[in-house]
Design a protein around this motif. Sequence first.
Motif, short mmCIF file in Angstrom:
data_model
loop_
_atom_site.label_atom_id
_atom_site.label_comp_id
_atom_site.label_asym_id
_atom_site.label_seq_id
_atom_site.Cartn_x
_atom_site.Cartn_y
_atom_site.Cartn_z
N ALA A 1 62.19 61.23 48.39
CA ALA A 1 62.35 61.40 49.84
C ALA A 1 61.19 62.21 50.38
N GLY A 2 60.80 61.88 51.61
CA GLY A 2 59.73 62.60 52.28
C GLY A 2 60.27 63.52 53.35
N HIS A 3 59.46 63.76 54.40
CA HIS A 3 59.82 64.74 55.41
C HIS A 3 61.05 64.29 56.21
N ALA A 4 61.10 63.05 56.62
CA ALA A 4 62.25 62.54 57.36
C ALA A 4 63.29 61.99 56.39
N GLY A 5 63.67 62.81 55.44
CA GLY A 5 64.56 62.36 54.38
C GLY A 5 65.89 61.86 54.88
N TYR A 6 66.43 62.46 55.94
CA TYR A 6 67.74 62.04 56.41
C TYR A 6 67.70 60.64 57.02
N ILE A 7 66.50 60.15 57.34
CA ILE A 7 66.34 58.78 57.83
C ILE A 7 66.10 57.82 56.68
N GLU A 8 65.21 58.17 55.76
CA GLU A 8 64.86 57.21 54.70
C GLU A 8 65.81 57.24 53.51
N ALA A 9 66.50 58.33 53.29
CA ALA A 9 67.46 58.44 52.19
C ALA A 9 68.79 58.95 52.74
N PRO A 10 69.40 58.19 53.64
CA PRO A 10 70.57 58.69 54.36
C PRO A 10 71.77 58.99 53.47
N ALA A 11 71.96 58.23 52.42
CA ALA A 11 73.12 58.48 51.56
C ALA A 11 73.02 59.86 50.91
N ALA A 12 71.87 60.18 50.36
CA ALA A 12 71.69 61.47 49.70
C ALA A 12 71.83 62.62 50.69
N TYR A 13 71.19 62.48 51.84
CA TYR A 13 71.23 63.58 52.81
C TYR A 13 72.58 63.71 53.48
N THR A 14 73.23 62.60 53.76
CA THR A 14 74.56 62.68 54.36
C THR A 14 75.53 63.34 53.39
N ALA A 15 75.39 63.08 52.10
CA ALA A 15 76.23 63.74 51.10
C ALA A 15 76.01 65.24 51.10
N ILE A 16 74.75 65.66 51.20
CA ILE A 16 74.44 67.09 51.26
C ILE A 16 75.08 67.71 52.50
N ILE A 17 74.93 67.05 53.64
CA ILE A 17 75.46 67.58 54.89
C ILE A 17 76.99 67.64 54.84
N ASP A 18 77.61 66.58 54.35
CA ASP A 18 79.06 66.52 54.29
C ASP A 18 79.62 67.61 53.38
N THR A 19 79.03 67.78 52.22
CA THR A 19 79.49 68.82 51.30
C THR A 19 79.33 70.20 51.91
N PHE A 20 78.20 70.43 52.56
CA PHE A 20 77.96 71.72 53.20
C PHE A 20 79.00 71.99 54.29
N CYS A 21 79.30 70.99 55.11
CA CYS A 21 80.28 71.15 56.17
C CYS A 21 81.67 71.41 55.61
N ARG A 22 82.04 70.67 54.58
CA ARG A 22 83.36 70.87 53.98
C ARG A 22 83.51 72.28 53.38
N ASN A 23 82.45 72.75 52.76
CA ASN A 23 82.49 74.12 52.24
C ASN A 23 82.60 75.15 53.37
N SER A 24 81.94 74.86 54.47
CA SER A 24 82.02 75.76 55.63
C SER A 24 83.44 75.74 56.21
N ASP A 25 84.05 74.56 56.26
CA ASP A 25 85.44 74.47 56.73
C ASP A 25 86.37 75.29 55.84
N ALA A 26 86.17 75.17 54.53
CA ALA A 26 87.03 75.89 53.59
C ALA A 26 86.85 77.39 53.73
N GLN A 27 85.63 77.82 53.91
CA GLN A 27 85.36 79.25 54.08
C GLN A 27 86.00 79.75 55.38
N ARG A 28 85.96 78.92 56.41
CA ARG A 28 86.57 79.31 57.68
C ARG A 28 88.07 79.46 57.53
N SER A 29 88.72 78.52 56.82
CA SER A 29 90.19 78.57 56.68
C SER A 29 90.64 79.78 55.89
N GLN A 30 89.78 80.25 54.99
CA GLN A 30 90.12 81.43 54.20
C GLN A 30 90.05 82.69 55.04
#
Length: 306
Positions: A277-306
Amino acid sequence: MPAVPSTFADSHSAGQNATLETRLARFPAQQIWLPSQRAVSYREANSSDANSAHGRTLPLVLLHGIGSGAASWVQQFEALGASRRVLAWDAPGYGTSTPVQPDSPTAQDYAAVLREWLDALGIGRCVLLGHSLGAIVAGALAAAEPQRVASLLLLSPAGGYGAASAELRETRRDQRLAMLNELGPQGLADKRSANMVSAYAGEEARAWVRWNMSRVIPRGYAQATHLLANADLAGDLARYRGRIDVAVGADDTITTPDACERLAQAAGTRLQVVPRAGHAGYIEAPAAYTAIIDTFCRNSDAQRSQ
Protein backbone atom coordinates in the motif's frame (compact mmCIF):
# COMPACT_ATOMS: atom_id res chain seq x y z
CA MET A 1 -4.15 -8.33 10.33
CA PRO A 2 -7.77 -8.08 11.62
CA ALA A 3 -10.47 -9.77 9.58
CA VAL A 4 -12.26 -7.65 7.00
CA PRO A 5 -15.79 -6.73 8.18
CA SER A 6 -18.41 -8.72 6.25
CA THR A 7 -20.29 -5.52 5.44
CA PHE A 8 -17.32 -4.31 3.44
CA ALA A 9 -16.79 -7.59 1.63
CA ASP A 10 -20.47 -7.72 0.66
CA SER A 11 -20.72 -4.10 -0.47
CA HIS A 12 -17.45 -4.23 -2.39
CA SER A 13 -18.47 -7.38 -4.25
CA ALA A 14 -21.88 -5.94 -5.09
CA GLY A 15 -20.48 -2.65 -6.29
CA GLN A 16 -17.34 -3.69 -8.11
CA ASN A 17 -18.95 -3.21 -11.54
CA ALA A 18 -20.15 0.30 -10.70
CA THR A 19 -17.89 3.30 -10.77
CA LEU A 20 -16.86 4.81 -7.47
CA GLU A 21 -18.54 8.03 -8.53
CA THR A 22 -21.83 6.21 -9.00
CA ARG A 23 -21.47 4.55 -5.63
CA LEU A 24 -20.72 7.95 -4.10
CA ALA A 25 -24.21 9.12 -5.06
CA ARG A 26 -25.51 7.14 -2.07
CA PHE A 27 -23.73 9.64 0.16
CA PRO A 28 -24.57 13.03 -1.35
CA ALA A 29 -22.71 16.20 -0.48
CA GLN A 30 -24.41 18.26 2.21
CA GLN A 31 -23.68 21.74 3.47
CA ILE A 32 -24.22 23.34 6.86
CA TRP A 33 -23.82 26.97 7.86
CA LEU A 34 -22.11 27.56 11.18
CA PRO A 35 -22.76 30.37 13.68
CA SER A 36 -19.52 31.99 12.49
CA GLN A 37 -21.21 32.51 9.09
CA ARG A 38 -19.02 29.97 7.33
CA ALA A 39 -20.14 26.92 5.40
CA VAL A 40 -18.84 23.36 5.69
CA SER A 41 -19.62 20.74 3.07
CA TYR A 42 -19.53 17.10 4.08
CA ARG A 43 -20.77 13.61 3.34
CA GLU A 44 -22.32 11.16 5.76
CA ALA A 45 -23.20 7.49 6.04
CA ASN A 46 -26.02 7.13 8.53
CA SER A 47 -28.18 4.06 7.93
CA SER A 48 -31.18 2.97 9.98
CA ASP A 49 -29.06 0.24 11.57
CA ALA A 50 -26.44 2.83 12.49
CA ASN A 51 -29.17 5.04 13.97
CA SER A 52 -30.31 2.21 16.24
CA ALA A 53 -26.71 1.69 17.37
CA HIS A 54 -25.97 5.36 18.14
CA GLY A 55 -26.19 4.87 21.88
CA ARG A 56 -23.56 2.12 21.73
CA THR A 57 -21.18 3.31 19.02
CA LEU A 58 -19.11 6.44 18.71
CA PRO A 59 -19.37 8.55 15.56
CA LEU A 60 -16.39 8.27 13.23
CA VAL A 61 -15.12 11.53 11.72
CA LEU A 62 -12.78 11.35 8.71
CA LEU A 63 -10.37 14.14 7.72
CA HIS A 64 -8.82 13.99 4.24
CA GLY A 65 -5.37 15.03 3.01
CA ILE A 66 -4.16 18.00 1.00
CA GLY A 67 -5.00 16.61 -2.44
CA SER A 68 -8.33 15.03 -1.66
CA GLY A 69 -11.81 15.59 -0.24
CA ALA A 70 -14.76 14.02 1.53
CA ALA A 71 -15.62 11.93 -1.53
CA SER A 72 -12.41 9.92 -1.22
CA TRP A 73 -13.88 7.92 1.69
CA VAL A 74 -16.74 6.30 -0.25
CA GLN A 75 -15.47 2.78 0.35
CA GLN A 76 -15.33 3.40 4.10
CA PHE A 77 -18.86 4.86 4.04
CA GLU A 78 -20.08 1.65 2.43
CA ALA A 79 -18.30 -0.60 4.89
CA LEU A 80 -18.74 1.18 8.18
CA GLY A 81 -21.91 3.23 7.78
CA ALA A 82 -24.14 0.25 8.58
CA SER A 83 -22.88 0.06 12.16
CA ARG A 84 -22.12 3.66 13.13
CA ARG A 85 -22.47 7.26 12.05
CA VAL A 86 -19.60 8.07 9.66
CA LEU A 87 -18.89 11.62 8.50
CA ALA A 88 -16.21 13.17 6.31
CA TRP A 89 -15.79 16.89 5.79
CA ASP A 90 -14.41 18.93 2.98
CA ALA A 91 -11.77 20.89 4.87
CA PRO A 92 -11.96 24.70 4.76
CA GLY A 93 -11.20 25.78 1.20
CA TYR A 94 -12.25 22.40 -0.26
CA GLY A 95 -15.56 21.50 -1.86
CA THR A 96 -17.99 24.26 -0.92
CA SER A 97 -16.44 24.82 2.52
CA THR A 98 -15.52 28.42 3.33
CA PRO A 99 -11.74 28.95 3.47
CA VAL A 100 -10.13 29.89 6.78
CA GLN A 101 -9.39 33.57 7.19
CA PRO A 102 -5.55 33.75 7.31
CA ASP A 103 -3.58 33.28 4.11
CA SER A 104 -0.95 31.42 6.18
CA PRO A 105 -3.06 29.51 8.71
CA THR A 106 -2.12 27.29 11.62
CA ALA A 107 -3.59 23.95 12.63
CA GLN A 108 -5.61 25.75 15.30
CA ASP A 109 -7.43 27.75 12.60
CA TYR A 110 -8.69 24.51 11.04
CA ALA A 111 -9.35 22.86 14.40
CA ALA A 112 -11.61 25.78 15.38
CA VAL A 113 -13.76 25.15 12.29
CA LEU A 114 -13.77 21.42 13.00
CA ARG A 115 -14.95 22.05 16.56
CA GLU A 116 -17.75 24.35 15.38
CA TRP A 117 -18.84 21.85 12.72
CA LEU A 118 -19.02 19.01 15.24
CA ASP A 119 -21.05 21.22 17.57
CA ALA A 120 -23.49 22.05 14.77
CA LEU A 121 -23.99 18.33 14.08
CA GLY A 122 -24.47 17.48 17.75
CA ILE A 123 -21.28 15.43 18.02
CA GLY A 124 -19.82 15.91 21.48
CA ARG A 125 -17.35 13.03 21.35
CA CYS A 126 -16.06 10.92 18.46
CA VAL A 127 -13.38 8.70 17.03
CA LEU A 128 -11.26 11.09 14.95
CA LEU A 129 -9.31 9.83 11.93
CA GLY A 130 -6.86 12.00 10.02
CA HIS A 131 -5.12 11.03 6.80
CA SER A 132 -1.94 12.87 5.78
CA LEU A 133 -2.62 16.61 6.25
CA GLY A 134 -5.87 15.69 7.98
CA ALA A 135 -3.79 14.17 10.77
CA ILE A 136 -2.43 17.64 11.55
CA VAL A 137 -5.93 19.03 12.05
CA ALA A 138 -6.97 15.96 14.06
CA GLY A 139 -3.94 16.28 16.32
CA ALA A 140 -4.59 19.97 16.92
CA LEU A 141 -8.17 19.34 18.05
CA ALA A 142 -7.14 16.39 20.23
CA ALA A 143 -4.45 18.46 21.96
CA ALA A 144 -6.75 21.46 22.50
CA GLU A 145 -9.93 19.60 23.51
CA PRO A 146 -9.09 16.02 24.49
CA GLN A 147 -12.55 15.47 25.96
CA ARG A 148 -13.99 15.65 22.45
CA VAL A 149 -11.73 12.97 21.00
CA ALA A 150 -12.38 9.49 22.35
CA SER A 151 -9.43 8.17 20.34
CA LEU A 152 -7.23 9.27 17.47
CA LEU A 153 -6.32 7.20 14.40
CA LEU A 154 -3.71 8.60 12.02
CA LEU A 155 -3.15 7.12 8.56
CA SER A 156 0.06 8.14 6.78
CA PRO A 157 0.22 11.29 8.91
CA ALA A 158 2.02 14.40 7.67
CA GLY A 159 4.08 15.81 10.51
CA GLY A 160 4.43 19.36 9.21
CA TYR A 161 7.54 21.53 9.15
CA GLY A 162 6.78 23.77 12.12
CA ALA A 163 9.77 22.48 14.08
CA ALA A 164 12.16 22.68 11.10
CA SER A 165 14.41 25.57 10.15
CA ALA A 166 12.83 28.61 8.54
CA GLU A 167 14.79 27.89 5.37
CA LEU A 168 13.45 24.35 5.04
CA ARG A 169 9.90 25.43 5.83
CA GLU A 170 9.97 28.15 3.18
CA THR A 171 11.60 25.90 0.59
CA ARG A 172 9.03 23.12 0.95
CA ARG A 173 6.16 25.60 0.99
CA ASP A 174 7.35 27.53 -2.06
CA GLN A 175 8.03 24.37 -4.07
CA ARG A 176 4.48 23.13 -3.58
CA LEU A 177 2.95 26.55 -4.31
CA ALA A 178 5.00 26.83 -7.51
CA MET A 179 3.80 23.40 -8.58
CA LEU A 180 0.18 24.43 -7.98
CA ASN A 181 0.63 27.63 -9.98
CA GLU A 182 2.31 25.79 -12.84
CA LEU A 183 0.00 22.79 -13.11
CA GLY A 184 -3.36 23.78 -11.65
CA PRO A 185 -5.68 21.16 -10.10
CA GLN A 186 -6.07 19.02 -13.22
CA GLY A 187 -2.34 19.12 -13.92
CA LEU A 188 -1.63 18.11 -10.34
CA ALA A 189 -4.00 15.19 -10.73
CA ASP A 190 -2.49 14.11 -14.04
CA LYS A 191 1.16 14.40 -13.02
CA ARG A 192 1.21 13.85 -9.25
CA SER A 193 -1.59 11.43 -8.41
CA ALA A 194 0.50 8.37 -9.31
CA ASN A 195 2.76 9.18 -6.35
CA MET A 196 -0.18 8.61 -4.03
CA VAL A 197 -0.43 4.87 -4.63
CA SER A 198 1.90 1.89 -4.76
CA ALA A 199 2.89 -0.21 -7.76
CA TYR A 200 0.23 -2.71 -6.64
CA ALA A 201 -2.71 -0.31 -7.04
CA GLY A 202 -5.37 -1.14 -9.60
CA GLU A 203 -6.56 1.27 -12.26
CA GLU A 204 -9.82 1.94 -10.41
CA ALA A 205 -7.89 3.20 -7.39
CA ARG A 206 -5.56 5.29 -9.54
CA ALA A 207 -8.53 6.86 -11.33
CA TRP A 208 -10.25 7.63 -8.03
CA VAL A 209 -7.17 9.38 -6.64
CA ARG A 210 -6.97 11.45 -9.85
CA TRP A 211 -10.68 12.27 -9.69
CA ASN A 212 -10.44 13.59 -6.15
CA MET A 213 -7.20 15.49 -6.72
CA SER A 214 -8.53 17.22 -9.84
CA ARG A 215 -11.26 18.81 -7.72
CA VAL A 216 -9.07 20.70 -5.29
CA ILE A 217 -9.55 24.47 -5.23
CA PRO A 218 -6.37 26.53 -5.67
CA ARG A 219 -6.97 28.89 -2.75
CA GLY A 220 -7.79 26.06 -0.36
CA TYR A 221 -4.80 24.04 -1.54
CA ALA A 222 -2.51 27.06 -1.11
CA GLN A 223 -3.75 27.65 2.44
CA ALA A 224 -3.27 23.96 3.22
CA THR A 225 0.30 24.26 1.91
CA HIS A 226 0.95 27.04 4.42
CA LEU A 227 -0.65 24.89 7.12
CA LEU A 228 1.79 22.09 6.32
CA ALA A 229 4.71 24.50 6.63
CA ASN A 230 3.48 25.91 9.95
CA ALA A 231 2.37 22.72 11.73
CA ASP A 232 4.11 20.52 14.29
CA LEU A 233 2.03 17.37 14.70
CA ALA A 234 4.56 15.65 16.97
CA GLY A 235 4.17 18.44 19.53
CA ASP A 236 0.38 18.08 19.57
CA LEU A 237 0.55 14.29 19.86
CA ALA A 238 2.83 14.56 22.87
CA ARG A 239 0.14 16.63 24.65
CA TYR A 240 -2.79 14.30 23.96
CA ARG A 241 -3.26 11.58 26.59
CA GLY A 242 -5.91 9.54 24.85
CA ARG A 243 -5.46 6.46 22.71
CA ILE A 244 -3.56 6.97 19.45
CA ASP A 245 -2.87 4.46 16.68
CA VAL A 246 -0.71 5.18 13.62
CA ALA A 247 -0.65 3.21 10.36
CA VAL A 248 1.20 3.65 7.07
CA GLY A 249 1.55 1.81 3.80
CA ALA A 250 4.81 -0.08 3.39
CA ASP A 251 5.27 1.58 -0.02
CA ASP A 252 4.31 5.11 1.01
CA THR A 253 6.91 7.45 -0.52
CA ILE A 254 5.23 10.68 0.69
CA THR A 255 4.93 10.09 4.43
CA THR A 256 7.37 7.22 4.64
CA PRO A 257 7.29 4.46 7.26
CA ASP A 258 10.42 5.96 8.84
CA ALA A 259 8.77 9.37 9.17
CA CYS A 260 5.58 7.83 10.54
CA GLU A 261 7.62 5.79 13.01
CA ARG A 262 8.96 9.02 14.49
CA LEU A 263 5.42 10.35 14.90
CA ALA A 264 4.30 7.09 16.49
CA GLN A 265 7.14 7.39 18.97
CA ALA A 266 6.11 10.97 19.80
CA ALA A 267 2.61 9.64 20.46
CA GLY A 268 3.91 6.78 22.60
CA THR A 269 2.41 4.11 20.34
CA ARG A 270 3.50 1.47 17.86
CA LEU A 271 3.38 1.91 14.11
CA GLN A 272 1.33 -0.51 12.01
CA VAL A 273 2.73 -1.01 8.49
CA VAL A 274 0.31 -2.20 5.79
CA PRO A 275 1.93 -4.31 3.05
CA ARG A 276 1.48 -3.46 -0.64
CA ALA A 277 0.00 0.00 0.00
CA GLY A 278 1.10 3.54 -0.72
CA HIS A 279 0.10 6.94 0.63
CA ALA A 280 -3.59 6.71 -0.29
CA GLY A 281 -3.79 3.25 1.22
CA TYR A 282 -7.42 3.53 2.25
CA ILE A 283 -8.30 3.97 -1.43
CA GLU A 284 -6.05 1.35 -3.03
CA ALA A 285 -6.22 -1.27 -0.25
CA PRO A 286 -9.67 -0.62 1.21
CA ALA A 287 -10.17 -4.04 2.78
CA ALA A 288 -7.00 -3.82 4.87
CA TYR A 289 -7.57 -0.22 5.92
CA THR A 290 -11.27 -0.63 6.62
CA ALA A 291 -10.40 -3.57 8.89
CA ILE A 292 -7.91 -1.38 10.77
CA ILE A 293 -10.47 1.40 11.14
CA ASP A 294 -13.27 -0.96 12.18
CA THR A 295 -11.14 -2.68 14.82
CA PHE A 296 -9.96 0.66 16.17
CA CYS A 297 -13.54 1.95 16.42
CA ARG A 298 -14.80 -1.20 18.11
CA ASN A 299 -12.02 -1.00 20.67
CA SER A 300 -12.91 2.65 21.28
CA ASP A 301 -16.57 1.68 21.77
CA ALA A 302 -15.57 -0.99 24.28
CA GLN A 303 -13.35 1.42 26.18
CA ARG A 304 -16.20 3.93 26.28
CA SER A 305 -18.68 1.37 27.68
CA GLN A 306 -16.25 0.49 30.44
